[in-house]
Write a protein that holds these residues in place. Structure first.
Motif, mmCIF file in Angstrom:
data_model
loop_
_atom_site.group_PDB
_atom_site.id
_atom_site.type_symbol
_atom_site.label_atom_id
_atom_site.label_comp_id
_atom_site.label_asym_id
_atom_site.label_seq_id
_atom_site.Cartn_x
_atom_site.Cartn_y
_atom_site.Cartn_z
ATOM 1 N N VAL A 1 -84.812 -9.614 -30.035
ATOM 2 C CA VAL A 1 -83.897 -8.424 -30.086
ATOM 3 C C VAL A 1 -84.485 -7.559 -31.039
ATOM 4 C CG1 VAL A 1 -81.723 -9.831 -29.081
ATOM 5 C CG2 VAL A 1 -82.284 -9.488 -31.581
ATOM 6 N N SER B 1 -88.077 -9.365 -24.193
ATOM 7 C CA SER B 1 -86.690 -8.995 -24.280
ATOM 8 C C SER B 1 -86.252 -8.524 -22.983
ATOM 9 C CB SER B 1 -86.758 -7.992 -25.527
ATOM 10 O OG SER B 1 -87.918 -6.822 -25.250
ATOM 11 N N PHE C 1 -79.823 -3.714 -22.782
ATOM 12 C CA PHE C 1 -79.145 -4.863 -23.517
ATOM 13 C C PHE C 1 -77.602 -4.909 -23.130
ATOM 14 C CE2 PHE C 1 -83.006 -3.857 -25.849
ATOM 15 C CZ PHE C 1 -83.454 -5.077 -26.153
ATOM 16 N N PRO C 2 -76.992 -5.877 -23.058
ATOM 17 C CA PRO C 2 -77.477 -7.311 -23.372
ATOM 18 C C PRO C 2 -78.107 -7.722 -21.999
ATOM 19 C CG PRO C 2 -75.059 -7.313 -22.477
ATOM 20 C CD PRO C 2 -75.517 -5.775 -22.754
ATOM 21 N N TYR C 3 -79.117 -8.841 -22.597
ATOM 22 C CA TYR C 3 -79.653 -9.675 -21.434
ATOM 23 C C TYR C 3 -79.365 -11.116 -21.514
ATOM 24 C CZ TYR C 3 -83.363 -10.909 -25.110
ATOM 25 O OH TYR C 3 -83.816 -11.447 -26.115
ATOM 26 N N THR D 1 -78.408 -9.057 -27.807
ATOM 27 C CA THR D 1 -77.845 -7.455 -27.829
ATOM 28 C C THR D 1 -78.789 -6.751 -28.655
ATOM 29 O OG1 THR D 1 -76.497 -8.332 -29.724
ATOM 30 C CG2 THR D 1 -75.518 -8.680 -27.598
ATOM 31 N N SER D 2 -78.372 -5.371 -28.616
ATOM 32 C CA SER D 2 -79.335 -4.600 -29.492
ATOM 33 C C SER D 2 -78.434 -3.657 -30.609
ATOM 34 C CB SER D 2 -80.107 -3.638 -28.646
ATOM 35 O OG SER D 2 -80.594 -2.808 -29.551
ATOM 36 N N GLN E 1 -71.781 -1.817 -24.442
ATOM 37 C CA GLN E 1 -72.369 -3.224 -24.612
ATOM 38 C C GLN E 1 -71.530 -4.166 -24.826
ATOM 39 O OE1 GLN E 1 -76.408 -4.802 -27.101
ATOM 40 N NE2 GLN E 1 -75.463 -2.991 -27.922
ATOM 41 N N THR F 1 -71.403 -7.550 -22.741
ATOM 42 C CA THR F 1 -71.811 -8.740 -23.456
ATOM 43 C C THR F 1 -70.878 -9.800 -23.070
ATOM 44 O OG1 THR F 1 -72.963 -7.738 -25.040
ATOM 45 C CG2 THR F 1 -72.131 -9.931 -25.776
#
Length: 327
Positions: free
Chosen positions: A96, A119, A132-134, A146-147, A165, A169
């Motif tokens: 990340v 990423s 993001f998220p992944y 997350t970023s 996000q 998430t």
């Protein structure tokens, strides 16, 4: 048993030559900081030796929580991609970004495009840079990246975690819980009030705390502060979720921050009965080599049972943190 290694704040050096155009931005302050401070503390074989040692521990996966570069120039971003290729296969390494990876407008987009294989979630995501998220699933472990990275004004190093996000998430964490997976949440900035200076804080940490409170996780990993810290957030039913920071992987011994270190987490058990052990390994203060720093079991009641206590280990817990580590 699943072994997860955690590195952060790589700050690859030395800096490449910068053009006047590149310096005509926030980068000038970072360049001066590098020349005055980080050039001495983050150069040489420190990172190389730490990664070599980490390989001997044979982790099943590696989590890198940001700040691969310093000023996010094109040459640095490409250099970081080459470093990631050497570090390991993208399936073995999850990344990340940090604030230094987004140092100026446009840098984060270029960085994520270059580092995309490391990423992006298991599904591959959409074309272009990662979103993001992944989610990645490795054995019994779900890794959610997350970023918090964003370009900021000079003398600021804040990050953001916005509502959108947070909702995404929470959905990924819920999916992972339904699958009976041990959930690891990665972010660069510490999601704890008071863990970083005001100018370096995470904006939107209330959303992060709510995600943990409503859906839960088993472990949160971050970087940014260059400190070895342990905080706790409250999850569903009052369970405590450990929030673990790690020193910079490139920090030489003898500075005002802990020397180069990585975390090695050993994960065992099953849903409702997970066992999590944190083993810290890093450079000794006298530069004598890399060895064990500390070993402790992190319990869901918010306690850490130390097996290898060390006098210079930092145990952090500001007044407004949900729960501080017990000494």
């Amino acid at each position: 048993m699943f072994r997860l290694a955690h590195l952060s704040d790589i700050h690859l050096g030395p800096l490449p030559e910068l053009s006047y155009r590149e310096l005509a931005s926030k980068r000038i302050t970072g360049y001066i900081n590098w020349q005055r401070n980080r050039k001495q503390a983050m150069f040489g074989n420190t990172l190389l030796n730490l990664v070599a040692d980490m390989r001997t521990q044979r982790p099943d996966h590696v989590a890198v929580t940001g700040d691969l570069v310093n000023l996010a120039t094109r040459k640095e971003i490409e250099g970081a991609r080459l470093w990631l290729e050497n570090l390991g296969d993208p399936a073995w390494v999850s990344v990340v970004p940090g604030n230094h990876d987004a140092y100026v407008p446009g840098a984060l987009k270029r960085a994520l495009a270059a580092w995309r294989p490391w990423s992006v979630g298991d599904g591959g995501g959409t074309a272009g840079h990662p979103r993001f998220p992944y989610l990645r699933v490795r054995g019994p472990v779900a890794i959610v990246g997350t970023s918090s990275a964003e370009a900021t004004a000079p003398f600021f190093a804040t990050g953001t975690f916005k509502r959108g996000q947070a909702l995404a998430t929470a959905r990924l964490l819920e999916q992972a819980r339904e699958r009976g997976l041990f959930r690891v949440l990665m972010i660069h900035h510490p999601p704890i009030a008071g863990a970083a200076a005001w100018s370096k804080r995470l904006i939107g940490k209330q959303y992060f705390s709510k995600v943990i409170h409503d859906v839960g996780a088993e472990l949160v990993l971050h970087g940014h502060t260059h400190l070895d810290t342990l905080y706790w957030l409250t999850g569903p039913g009052g369970d405590k979720v450990p929030v673990v920071g790690v020193p910079s992987a490139s920090q030489a011994a003898g500075g005002d921050k802990p020397a180069s270190r990585y975390n090695l987490f050993e994960i065992e058990g099953e849903p409702g009965n997970w066992s999590l052990t944190q083993r810290e390994r890093g450079l000794s203060p006298d530069s004598a080599g890399i060895g064990w720093v500390r070993e402790r079991q992190l319990l869901s009641n918010g306690t850490a049972v130390d097996a290898r206590p060390r006098s210079d280990a930092r145990e952090a817990g500001p007044a407004d943190a949900p729960l501080a580590v017990e000494p």
